[in-house]
Design a protein around this motif. Structure first.
Motif, PDB file in Angstrom:
ATOM      1  N   ARG A  57       3.851   9.682  -4.792  1.00  0.00           N
ATOM      2  CA  ARG A  57       2.883   8.627  -4.514  1.00  0.00           C
ATOM      3  C   ARG A  57       2.056   8.367  -5.766  1.00  0.00           C
ATOM      4  O   ARG A  57       1.805   9.263  -6.572  1.00  0.00           O
ATOM      5  CB  ARG A  57       1.967   9.047  -3.363  1.00  0.00           C
ATOM      6  CG  ARG A  57       2.622   9.101  -1.989  1.00  0.00           C
ATOM      7  CD  ARG A  57       2.575   7.784  -1.270  1.00  0.00           C
ATOM      8  NE  ARG A  57       1.228   7.408  -0.895  1.00  0.00           N
ATOM      9  CZ  ARG A  57       0.671   7.690   0.292  1.00  0.00           C
ATOM     10  NH1 ARG A  57       1.366   8.347   1.213  1.00  0.00           N
ATOM     11  NH2 ARG A  57      -0.552   7.295   0.564  1.00  0.00           N
ATOM     12  N   TYR A  58       1.592   7.136  -5.893  1.00  0.00           N
ATOM     13  CA  TYR A  58       0.828   6.762  -7.087  1.00  0.00           C
ATOM     14  C   TYR A  58      -0.527   6.145  -6.745  1.00  0.00           C
ATOM     15  O   TYR A  58      -1.341   5.928  -7.629  1.00  0.00           O
ATOM     16  CB  TYR A  58       1.644   5.775  -7.929  1.00  0.00           C
ATOM     17  CG  TYR A  58       1.173   5.634  -9.355  1.00  0.00           C
ATOM     18  CD1 TYR A  58       1.103   6.735 -10.207  1.00  0.00           C
ATOM     19  CD2 TYR A  58       0.800   4.386  -9.860  1.00  0.00           C
ATOM     20  CE1 TYR A  58       0.680   6.602 -11.517  1.00  0.00           C
ATOM     21  CE2 TYR A  58       0.387   4.241 -11.187  1.00  0.00           C
ATOM     22  CZ  TYR A  58       0.327   5.355 -12.003  1.00  0.00           C
ATOM     23  OH  TYR A  58      -0.099   5.225 -13.310  1.00  0.00           O
ATOM     24  N   ASP A  59      -0.735   5.846  -5.457  1.00  0.00           N
ATOM     25  CA  ASP A  59      -2.031   5.287  -5.080  1.00  0.00           C
ATOM     26  C   ASP A  59      -3.096   6.379  -5.184  1.00  0.00           C
ATOM     27  O   ASP A  59      -2.873   7.525  -4.811  1.00  0.00           O
ATOM     28  CB  ASP A  59      -1.989   4.710  -3.657  1.00  0.00           C
ATOM     29  CG  ASP A  59      -1.437   5.693  -2.636  1.00  0.00           C
ATOM     30  OD1 ASP A  59      -0.435   6.365  -2.954  1.00  0.00           O
ATOM     31  OD2 ASP A  59      -1.997   5.800  -1.544  1.00  0.00           O
ATOM     32  N   SER A  60      -4.234   6.003  -5.710  1.00  0.00           N
ATOM     33  CA  SER A  60      -5.275   6.995  -6.020  1.00  0.00           C
ATOM     34  C   SER A  60      -6.134   7.360  -4.826  1.00  0.00           C
ATOM     35  O   SER A  60      -6.790   8.405  -4.822  1.00  0.00           O
ATOM     36  CB  SER A  60      -6.180   6.457  -7.139  1.00  0.00           C
ATOM     37  OG  SER A  60      -6.783   5.231  -6.750  1.00  0.00           O
ATOM     38  N   CYS A 110       0.844  -1.194   0.000  1.00  0.00           N
ATOM     39  CA  CYS A 110       0.000   0.000   0.000  1.00  0.00           C
ATOM     40  C   CYS A 110       0.883   1.250   0.000  1.00  0.00           C
ATOM     41  O   CYS A 110       2.094   1.166   0.197  1.00  0.00           O
ATOM     42  CB  CYS A 110      -0.937   0.001   1.199  1.00  0.00           C
ATOM     43  SG  CYS A 110      -0.101   0.061   2.805  1.00  0.00           S
ATOM     44  N   CYS A 111       0.263   2.404  -0.234  1.00  0.00           N
ATOM     45  CA  CYS A 111       0.979   3.691  -0.221  1.00  0.00           C
ATOM     46  C   CYS A 111       2.172   3.671  -1.182  1.00  0.00           C
ATOM     47  O   CYS A 111       3.223   4.251  -0.892  1.00  0.00           O
ATOM     48  CB  CYS A 111       1.456   4.035   1.190  1.00  0.00           C
ATOM     49  SG  CYS A 111       0.171   3.943   2.457  1.00  0.00           S
ATOM     50  N   TYR A 112       2.005   3.019  -2.311  1.00  0.00           N
ATOM     51  CA  TYR A 112       3.114   2.794  -3.241  1.00  0.00           C
ATOM     52  C   TYR A 112       3.422   4.028  -4.085  1.00  0.00           C
ATOM     53  O   TYR A 112       2.629   4.975  -4.169  1.00  0.00           O
ATOM     54  CB  TYR A 112       2.802   1.608  -4.151  1.00  0.00           C
ATOM     55  CG  TYR A 112       1.465   1.686  -4.840  1.00  0.00           C
ATOM     56  CD1 TYR A 112       1.327   2.266  -6.089  1.00  0.00           C
ATOM     57  CD2 TYR A 112       0.327   1.172  -4.217  1.00  0.00           C
ATOM     58  CE1 TYR A 112       0.095   2.333  -6.721  1.00  0.00           C
ATOM     59  CE2 TYR A 112      -0.906   1.235  -4.835  1.00  0.00           C
ATOM     60  CZ  TYR A 112      -1.021   1.818  -6.085  1.00  0.00           C
ATOM     61  OH  TYR A 112      -2.247   1.885  -6.701  1.00  0.00           O
ATOM     62  N   GLY A 129      -3.046  -3.051  -3.279  1.00  0.00           N
ATOM     63  CA  GLY A 129      -3.383  -2.051  -4.285  1.00  0.00           C
ATOM     64  C   GLY A 129      -2.288  -1.794  -5.286  1.00  0.00           C
ATOM     65  O   GLY A 129      -2.521  -1.254  -6.360  1.00  0.00           O
ATOM     66  N   ALA A 130      -1.046  -2.163  -4.959  1.00  0.00           N
ATOM     67  CA  ALA A 130       0.072  -1.948  -5.877  1.00  0.00           C
ATOM     68  C   ALA A 130      -0.055  -2.859  -7.089  1.00  0.00           C
ATOM     69  O   ALA A 130      -0.295  -4.059  -6.942  1.00  0.00           O
ATOM     70  CB  ALA A 130       1.397  -2.211  -5.163  1.00  0.00           C
ATOM     71  N   ARG A 143      -6.281   8.997  -2.042  1.00  0.00           N
ATOM     72  CA  ARG A 143      -5.643   9.988  -1.171  1.00  0.00           C
ATOM     73  C   ARG A 143      -6.441  11.271  -1.083  1.00  0.00           C
ATOM     74  O   ARG A 143      -6.159  12.114  -0.260  1.00  0.00           O
ATOM     75  CB  ARG A 143      -4.221  10.291  -1.662  1.00  0.00           C
ATOM     76  CG  ARG A 143      -3.264   9.119  -1.505  1.00  0.00           C
ATOM     77  CD  ARG A 143      -1.865   9.465  -1.953  1.00  0.00           C
ATOM     78  NE  ARG A 143      -1.800   9.708  -3.382  1.00  0.00           N
ATOM     79  CZ  ARG A 143      -1.343  10.837  -3.923  1.00  0.00           C
ATOM     80  NH1 ARG A 143      -0.956  11.809  -3.165  1.00  0.00           N
ATOM     81  NH2 ARG A 143      -1.296  10.959  -5.238  1.00  0.00           N
TER      82      ARG A 143
END
Length: 244
Positions: free
Chosen positions: A200-203, A123-125, A143-144, A205
């Motif tokens: 960051r790339y996780d959506s 996560c939080c990738y 999620g990654a 947020r």
């Protein structure tokens, strides 16, 4: 995350006892910090992830796992932790200000362990990269996406947290100011978090005005810490003038 809480709690307890503070009061305060920080982190995650209608739907359908176990946002945990510290001081009938410099310098270490957990969970990738620092998850996790080199932003933040902790522990050893390490922590971490959010790339947020939720909180936190430093500096000079 659990290891981080345990380590920080024990370390803070040792620091409190060494300074002549009541260790049992620190345990009460730490317990309240733990409870409300988890609550705050979960609530902020739900706020930036789900719409009010979705949350109400999950409540009506009894899907508490969606609400409680979806994820945790650090800034929500930080805000909840501050409220928990205040509550713990009231329950312990002790001045929480005496424990600020005991607790704050060790917090980044626990946070660093939590970010390592994020890295392991996926996560939080970070963003995709073609550079040498890219990390590939062989299977989708947390999620990654799998099979794509991603920046290990979680480890970048963990390293920054360790550096912040070293600085705060050094300052704490040289001064007995009740608020200096707290102000320094807020200013340093807010800058680190603001910058790393771009990688960051996780959506999940929350984005508003081109900035993430955490970036907006970072701006507010930095400004509040800076204002606090100015106010405390003015009060300190006035006190020095009166005693001179």
């Amino acid at each position: 995350m659990a290891l981080g809480f345990l380590l920080c709690g024990f370390w803070a307890w040792k620091r409190a006892v060494k300074r002549g503070l009541l260790g049992e009061n620190l345990i009460i305060i730490a317990a309240c910090i733990f409870g409300l920080s988890m609550t705050g982190g979960i609530l902020l995650y739900d706020f930036v992830t789900y719409s009010p209608a979705q949350i109400w739907e999950y409540i009506c359908e009894g899907k508490w796992d969606y609400i409680v176990t979806g994820g945790i946002v650090f800034y929500g945990a930080l805000i909840g932790g501050v409220l928990g510290a205040l509550l713990g001081g009231i329950i312990a009938r002790d001045d929480i200000r005496n424990y600020v410099d005991v607790i704050v310098p060790v917090l980044p270490v626990g946070h660093a362990l939590g970010r390592i957990g994020c890295f392991c969970a996926g996560c939080c990738y970070g963003r995709p990269t073609e550079g040498p620092l890219g990390v590939v998850y062989t299977a989708a996790a947390g999620g990654a996406p799998a099979g794509i080199p991603l920046l290990p932003v979680q480890l970048f933040e963990a390293a920054a947290d360790i550096i912040i902790a070293v600085i705060l522990l050094t300052v704490s050893a040289k001064t007995r100011s009740k608020y200096l390490t707290a102000i320094m922590y807020c200013m340093m971490y807010s800058v680190v978090r603001f910058i790393l959010e771009y990688y960051r790339y996780d959506s999940i947020r929350g984005i508003a005005g081109g900035l993430s939720t955490s970036q907006w909180i970072s701006i507010v936190l930095f400004a509040a810490a800076g204002l606090s430093a100015v106010i405390l500096g003015i009060l300190s000079r006035k006190k020095g003038g009166k005693t001179a």
